[in-house]
Design a protein around this motif. Structure first.
Motif, short mmCIF file in Angstrom:
data_model
loop_
_atom_site.label_atom_id
_atom_site.label_comp_id
_atom_site.label_asym_id
_atom_site.label_seq_id
_atom_site.Cartn_x
_atom_site.Cartn_y
_atom_site.Cartn_z
N UNK A 145 0.93 -1.39 0.04
CA UNK A 145 -0.01 -0.04 0.03
C UNK A 145 0.89 1.30 -0.04
N UNK A 146 2.01 1.17 0.60
CA UNK A 146 2.93 2.47 0.91
C UNK A 146 3.45 2.62 -0.43
N UNK A 147 4.00 1.50 -1.15
CA UNK A 147 4.49 1.93 -2.41
C UNK A 147 3.61 2.50 -3.41
N UNK A 148 2.18 1.90 -3.42
CA UNK A 148 1.32 2.35 -4.22
C UNK A 148 0.98 4.15 -4.06
N UNK A 149 1.01 4.22 -2.73
CA UNK A 149 0.37 5.63 -2.44
C UNK A 149 1.68 6.85 -2.32
N UNK A 150 2.86 6.22 -2.41
CA UNK A 150 3.99 7.02 -2.37
C UNK A 150 3.91 7.98 -3.20
N UNK A 151 3.75 8.00 -4.54
CA UNK A 151 3.82 9.21 -5.38
C UNK A 151 2.62 10.21 -5.06
N UNK A 152 1.37 9.79 -4.39
CA UNK A 152 0.48 10.88 -3.82
C UNK A 152 1.11 11.83 -2.93
N UNK A 153 1.79 11.24 -2.14
CA UNK A 153 2.65 11.73 -0.70
C UNK A 153 3.53 12.80 -1.51
N UNK A 154 4.57 12.07 -2.24
CA UNK A 154 5.41 13.06 -2.77
C UNK A 154 5.05 14.31 -3.54
N UNK A 155 3.93 14.08 -4.24
CA UNK A 155 3.48 14.94 -5.46
C UNK A 155 2.76 16.10 -4.21
N UNK A 156 1.97 15.81 -3.44
CA UNK A 156 1.58 16.91 -2.35
C UNK A 156 2.47 17.55 -1.64
N UNK A 157 3.62 16.85 -1.36
CA UNK A 157 4.71 17.73 -0.38
C UNK A 157 5.47 18.44 -1.44
N UNK A 158 5.63 17.70 -2.59
CA UNK A 158 6.52 18.64 -3.62
C UNK A 158 6.00 20.13 -4.06
N UNK A 159 4.62 19.82 -4.33
CA UNK A 159 4.00 21.00 -4.63
C UNK A 159 4.04 22.19 -3.66
N UNK A 160 3.97 21.79 -2.15
CA UNK A 160 4.09 22.73 -1.13
C UNK A 160 5.42 23.25 -1.12
N UNK A 161 6.38 22.20 -1.25
CA UNK A 161 7.89 22.81 -1.17
C UNK A 161 8.09 23.52 -2.39
N UNK A 162 7.50 23.56 -3.37
CA UNK A 162 7.95 24.57 -4.39
C UNK A 162 7.21 25.93 -4.22
N UNK A 163 6.28 26.04 -3.43
CA UNK A 163 5.52 27.04 -3.17
C UNK A 163 6.24 27.71 -1.90
N UNK A 164 6.95 27.09 -1.22
CA UNK A 164 7.48 27.92 0.03
C UNK A 164 8.42 28.75 -0.51
N UNK A 165 8.46 30.18 -0.10
CA UNK A 165 9.11 31.34 -0.51
C UNK A 165 10.70 31.06 -0.04
N UNK A 166 11.69 30.67 -0.80
CA UNK A 166 13.07 30.38 -0.37
C UNK A 166 13.70 31.44 0.26
#
Lengths: 238, 364
Positions: free
Chosen positions: A105-126
């Motif tokens: 289950x973790x492997x299957x849902x891994x991209x979902x988490x990565x995607x959400x976290x990555x989007x918010x990381x990219x939105x963080x003002x460096x």
């Protein structure tokens, strides 16, 4: 309400619901740290092989779940390269166990988490991280006091979405962990089993209803939490 | 001493800037947008690693391209106030202020939390989130946060540029006050001349990635060969003065500067208070003999030091008043009519002055 649900579902059906929740929860808890790391590498890292990592992370989204399950079986099976080591060193067996279901289950849902976290990381003002640097914060300090709090809405909504999706993971789980009542028979597997049993339509319908309700509430919760967090972070004024 | 020399290439832009400035004191880098002034500041903060050069503050080398020395920004102790304040949105104002304080070296000296909070007038904001602050309040908090990190050098990157005139007028006095209250060297980047006049001890003029001129403000402001400074409405000079006397009966305040004194409409300032005057060239007229029966309050004996080109029909006169310099804009016709030549004693009539009060301690 719990009483009513307990009475409404048979012990075996109830066990499938409980197992689904447990497997989904474990998959999120163990999947989250590597997912945040992968998201960070993809959002911020500048290294050769970054697009390869990107593709690998997203593979479970586009591959047939059965193939993912089969790959896990080959890798983590008792004779597999990783599975045999785990078995020899820790006596840990993943195939046909609840832990194995959680891994699949973790492997299957891994991209979902990565995607959400990555989007918010990219939105963080460096610029905020730069400001923290000038105030004397080193890399780990900055990550935990600035970056992590700022991406927490993404982490939470990713985790909740992954949890909701994890409740329904079928192909990879049945291939890798099989369909053992009380051990690996989660909701969708129980529904599948019911449809294969003469006269099981009522059970299938009931469990499908439960499954539907869980998925919908998961999505609503994700939306609500994310909004609440955004407000806490003072984003509503831009 | 602040010693900076940098060389760095960006696509389509090359930075090659070097200057030194005494510390403590306020060094203002002035120049049009895109001249590389913010890049210099980022390099000093360590947020940009220049290709070559050397940066040292008070004898401590922060960057040396030749020796491959690069001190990480978190170890530089450079407090930065950014144009967009960059307060942490998830922390309260108080936590923002304490962020740098917690991470400052234990033995670093500097103003305490309560002192900074009252100096900046932000007591009422401590419990709020940055999103609930106005632009001016945000910049005051950002300034406090930088100060509390006990910096060895304070850097400000156009801290007032994002504010409207009213908000700017709200923050500027705090900056002017800080200038005198603290002994921290300050490097300030701006493209607004009023901030230069008000804050600078040392002025660095930049254009297209290069330093055009650097030196004490009074010296640079009186130069007529720097067209950039004429970006203000007119050429002019800046004089550092002190309040010498208050004449209650006539409603006047006397200000002394090296070489003379001026009177201005009475200002509520204590004796000895440091004041900066800006005198524009077009507000200074001259007479070859002492005029009588004038409404103008300020009449100073001066010596015509030089005649410099001004516009199509006028020239700038450089007038020596004791140790100070005044500029006067007169028509070319007047030069001929009055027979003006360098060395001629004249009377300078000052029609208007703009002045800014500073701290008690003076420009130091």
């Amino acid at each position: 309400m719990l009483e009513a649900a307990t009475g409404w579902l048979t012990a075996e059906e109830w066990e499938a619901v409980r197992l689904s929740l447990s497997v989904a929860l474990r998959s999120v808890v163990f999947g989250l740290p590597p997912a945040v790391l992968a998201a960070w590498l993809l959002a911020r890292g500048r290294f050769p092989g970054r697009s390869l990592l990107d593709a690998a992370v997203h593979l479970p989204l586009v591959m047939p779940p059965v193939v993912v399950g089969w790959l896990l079986l080959v890798t983590f099976g008792v004779r597999g390269p990783v599975g045999s080591l785990l078995n020899d060193w820790f006596g840990l067996r993943l195939v046909f166990t609840t832990g194995g279901a959680a891994l699949a289950t973790a492997v299957m849902s891994f991209p979902l988490i990565v995607r959400a976290v990555r989007l918010s990381l990219e939105a963080v003002d460096q610029g905020l991280e730069d400001a923290a640097r000038t105030l004397g914060a080193g890399p780990f300090d900055r990550f935990f006091t600035i970056t992590l709090p700022l991406i927490s809405p993404g982490i939470l909504s990713g985790a909740i979405t992954a949890f909701a999706a994890g409740l329904g993971e079928f192909g990879a789980v049945i291939t890798f962990a099989s369909n053992i009542p009380g051990q690996t028979q989660t909701l969708p597997l129980a529904i599948y089993a019911a449809t294969q049993t003469p006269g099981g339509e009522a059970t299938a319908a009931k469990l499908a209803g439960v499954s539907f309700a869980l998925a919908v509430s998961g999505l609503l919760l994700a939306e609500m939490v994310s909004r609440r967090m955004q407000r806490l972070l003072g984003r509503e004024r831009g | 001493m602040l010693e900076i020399s940098l060389r760095h290439r960006f696509p389509g832009f090359a930075l090659d800037a070097a200057f030194t400035a005494p510390t403590p004191g306020v060094t203002v880098i002035f120049g049009p947008s895109g001249c590389g002034k913010s890049t210099v500041l980022a390099a000093v903060a360590g947020l940009l690693r220049p290709a070559e050069g050397r940066i040292s503050v008070g004898g401590v080398t922060l960057f040396d391209g030749g020796a491959k020395k690069f001190v990480a920004p978190e170890k530089r102790r450079c407090g930065v106030v950014f144009q967009d304040s960059r307060l942490f949105p998830h922390l309260s104002v108080e936590s923002n202020l304490r962020y740098g304080l917690k991470r400052a070296p234990k033995d670093a000296e500097g103003p305490g939390f309560d002192e900074v909070v009252s100096l900046l007038g932000i007591e009422a904001l401590l419990g709020r989130r940055p999103a609930a602050l106005s632009g001016g309040e945000k910049q005051r908090v950002a300034l406090g946060r930088a100060l509390l990190s006990r910096p060895a050098l304070l850097l400000m990157d156009e801290p007032l540029a994002a504010l409207d005139a009213a908000r700017k007028a709200e923050v500027l006095p705090y900056l002017a006050r800080l200038r005198h209250r603290l002994r921290i060297p300050l490097l300030y980047v701006t493209h607004a001349l009023d901030e230069v006049d008000r804050l600078a001890d040392t002025l660095v003029l930049m254009q297209a990635g290069r330093v055009l001129a650097a030196g004490p403000l009074e010296a640079l402001a009186a130069r007529t060969d720097l067209p950039m400074l004429a970006g203000r409405q007119d050429a002019g000079v800046v004089l550092s003065c002190r309040v010498a006397a208050q004449d209650e009966a006539r409603g006047l305040t006397r200000l002394d500067f090296p070489g003379g004194s001026l009177v201005v409409p009475q200002a509520a300032l204590a004796l000895g208070h440091a004041v900066r005057l800006r005198i524009q060239a077009r507000d200074v007229a001259i007479a070859t003999s002492r005029p009588e029966g004038l409404s103008v309050q300020n009449l100073l004996p001066a010596t015509l030091a030089a005649i410099e080109p001004g516009g199509a029909h006028d020239v700038l006169l450089r007038l020596a008043v004791g140790d100070s310099i005044l500029l006067s804009r007169v028509t070319k016709d007047a030069v001929g009519r009055l027979g003006l030549t360098p060395g001629l004693p004249v009377w300078a009539l000052i029609k208007a002055v703009a002045f800014f009060a500073e701290g008690r301690d003076g420009a130091g």
